[in-house]
Enzyme design. Structure first.
Site, short mmCIF file in Angstrom:
data_model
loop_
_atom_site.label_atom_id
_atom_site.label_comp_id
_atom_site.label_asym_id
_atom_site.label_seq_id
_atom_site.Cartn_x
_atom_site.Cartn_y
_atom_site.Cartn_z
N VAL A 115 33.36 29.07 53.08
CA VAL A 115 34.21 29.75 54.09
C VAL A 115 33.98 31.26 54.15
CG1 VAL A 115 36.02 27.99 54.12
CG2 VAL A 115 36.20 29.93 52.52
N ASN A 132 42.58 26.31 53.34
CA ASN A 132 43.10 26.13 51.98
C ASN A 132 42.15 26.61 50.89
OD1 ASN A 132 44.67 24.47 49.77
ND2 ASN A 132 42.57 23.69 49.73
N TYR A 173 44.16 38.68 43.57
CA TYR A 173 44.84 37.46 44.03
C TYR A 173 46.15 37.79 44.74
CZ TYR A 173 46.05 32.47 43.95
OH TYR A 173 46.37 31.19 44.31
N LYS A 184 46.70 37.08 48.75
CA LYS A 184 47.72 36.14 49.23
C LYS A 184 48.78 36.84 50.08
CE LYS A 184 45.94 32.39 47.52
NZ LYS A 184 45.34 31.40 48.44
N THR A 233 45.70 21.96 39.04
CA THR A 233 44.48 21.73 39.81
C THR A 233 43.30 22.23 38.98
OG1 THR A 233 44.41 23.91 40.85
CG2 THR A 233 45.79 22.27 41.94
P1 NAD Z 1 40.90 23.91 43.11
O1 NAD Z 1 39.92 24.80 42.42
O2 NAD Z 1 41.33 22.66 42.43
O3 NAD Z 1 40.35 23.54 44.57
C1 NAD Z 1 39.82 24.52 45.41
C2 NAD Z 1 38.61 23.95 46.14
O4 NAD Z 1 38.13 24.98 47.03
C3 NAD Z 1 37.44 23.62 45.20
O5 NAD Z 1 36.95 22.32 45.47
C4 NAD Z 1 36.40 24.69 45.51
O6 NAD Z 1 35.05 24.23 45.39
C5 NAD Z 1 36.73 25.02 46.95
N1 NAD Z 1 36.25 26.36 47.33
C6 NAD Z 1 36.36 27.51 46.61
N2 NAD Z 1 35.77 28.51 47.27
C7 NAD Z 1 35.28 27.98 48.42
C8 NAD Z 1 34.55 28.52 49.51
N3 NAD Z 1 34.16 29.82 49.52
N4 NAD Z 1 34.23 27.71 50.54
C9 NAD Z 1 34.57 26.41 50.50
N5 NAD Z 1 35.23 25.83 49.50
C10 NAD Z 1 35.59 26.61 48.46
O7 NAD Z 1 42.15 24.86 43.41
P2 NAD Z 1 43.57 24.62 44.13
O8 NAD Z 1 44.58 25.07 43.16
O9 NAD Z 1 43.67 23.29 44.75
O10 NAD Z 1 43.47 25.76 45.26
C11 NAD Z 1 43.63 25.51 46.65
C12 NAD Z 1 44.39 26.67 47.26
O11 NAD Z 1 45.70 26.71 46.71
C13 NAD Z 1 43.78 28.05 46.98
O12 NAD Z 1 43.86 28.84 48.15
C14 NAD Z 1 44.67 28.61 45.90
O13 NAD Z 1 44.67 30.02 45.88
C15 NAD Z 1 46.00 28.03 46.34
N6 NAD Z 1 47.06 28.03 45.33
C16 NAD Z 1 46.91 27.32 44.17
C17 NAD Z 1 47.93 27.33 43.24
C18 NAD Z 1 47.84 26.58 41.94
O14 NAD Z 1 48.66 26.81 41.06
N7 NAD Z 1 46.91 25.68 41.76
C19 NAD Z 1 49.09 28.09 43.48
C20 NAD Z 1 49.22 28.79 44.67
C21 NAD Z 1 48.18 28.74 45.58
#
Ligand code: NAD
Length: 254
Positions: free
Chosen positions: A60, A86, A159, A163, A194
């Site tokens: 992305v 996402n 981060y 966000k 995750t």
């Molecule tokens: P995750 O690492 O399990 O999954 C994220 C996925 O995004 C991975 O498969 C990764 O390969 C993919 N990805 C990363 N960079 C990318 C790019 N440049 N292009 C395409 N794909 C890409 O993490 P998650 O926790 O499921 O994160 C998903 C979203 O949720 C993120 O935006 C993260 O910041 C947000 N988030 C997560 C949490 C948490 O506690 N896990 C809390 C708040 C927000």
């Protein structure tokens, strides 16, 4: 019918793992045509076996690549109803680590994170807006974070800034796109189990530390986001736009 997404064409970025994967699988199970985009080839291979989720390789951070994916979805499926922007990364560097402080954090890591977590979201939202404006319908959902709504000692400057940035991107885009009946909202997860911390089984000490930041006393499971994802993807949310919805076990209370 309320919460109906059958037949909707949905793009989920970061669909290979964690929150994105759960959202992609949930909407596919409810009858949507889901395109699951990720930059990780191995994870794409895993979602290939998930019924109803069509994997596509995408970084992305590459604006042209995002445009190409959206254009090919519209060519192949005729429309684009829902986009979950996402994909995101996290790097260490909470305030208690030396590399986390304002005067010491690494600028290369700063730019790397903003390229994905801000620019990647901007690329995705603007690409989604084009077909949705033509259709005069659509729902865009950005994965923000509770870390975008307040300071957070456990995460990095990059981060929290990224966000917070996408939270206001969502509001601005919602205002912009409202006259085409395109809705834009954000979900703000608290700590969820995750692969964002690097993958593999989560260290119990790390899990306990994150759990203690939440009123309910534990980290979330990604399935606990399914209800909100389905709400925002469906017409059940037809009068909701420009808002941020925490799913955080009460993390924002303490
Ligand atoms: P995750 O690492 O399990 O999954 C994220 C996925 O995004 C991975 O498969 C990764 O390969 C993919 N990805 C990363 N960079 C990318 C790019 N440049 N292009 C395409 N794909 C890409 O993490 P998650 O926790 O499921 O994160 C998903 C979203 O949720 C993120 O935006 C993260 O910041 C947000 N988030 C997560 C949490 C948490 O506690 N896990 C809390 C708040 C927000």
């Amino acid at each position: 019918e309320i919460f109906d997404v059958a037949g909707s064409v949905v793009l989920v970025t970061g669909a290979g793992s964690g929150i994105g994967r759960t959202i992609a699988e949930t909407l596919a199970a409810c009858g949507a045509t889901v395109i699951g985009a990720d930059r990780d080839e191995d994870r794409l291979g895993e979602i290939k076996d998930t019924q109803g989720v069509e994997p596509v390789h995408l970084d992305v951070a590459d604006a042209g690549a995002v445009d190409n994916v959206v254009n090919s979805i519209v060519e192949n499926h005729g429309r684009l109803d829902v986009v979950f922007a996402n994909a995101g990364i996290a790097r260490g560097g909470g305030l208690t680590t030396p590399q986390g402080t304002i005067d010491a954090f690494d600028l290369t890591a700063w730019h790397e994170l903003l390229d994905v977590n801000v620019h990647g979201v901007v690329h995705t939202v603007r690409a989604a807006a084009r077909p949705m404006k033509r259709q005069a319908s659509g729902s865009i959902v950005v994965t923000a974070s509770t870390a975008g709504l307040r300071a957070d000692p456990l995460v990095s400057y990059s981060y929290v800034v990224a966000k917070a940035g996408v939270v206001n991107l969502v509001r601005q885009a919602a205002l912009d796109l409202a006259r085409w009946q395109v809705r834009v909202n954000a979900i703000a997860p608290g700590p969820f189990k995750t692969n964002i911390g690097g993958g593999g089984p989560i260290d119990p000490a790390v899990e306990a530390r994150w759990g203690s930041t939440v009123a309910l006393g534990r980290m979330g499971e990604t399935r606990e986001l399914r209800g909100l994802a389905l709400l925002l993807a469906s017409n059940a949310s037809s009068f909701m736009t420009g808002c941020v919805y925490p799913v955080d076990g009460g993390a924002l209370l303490q």
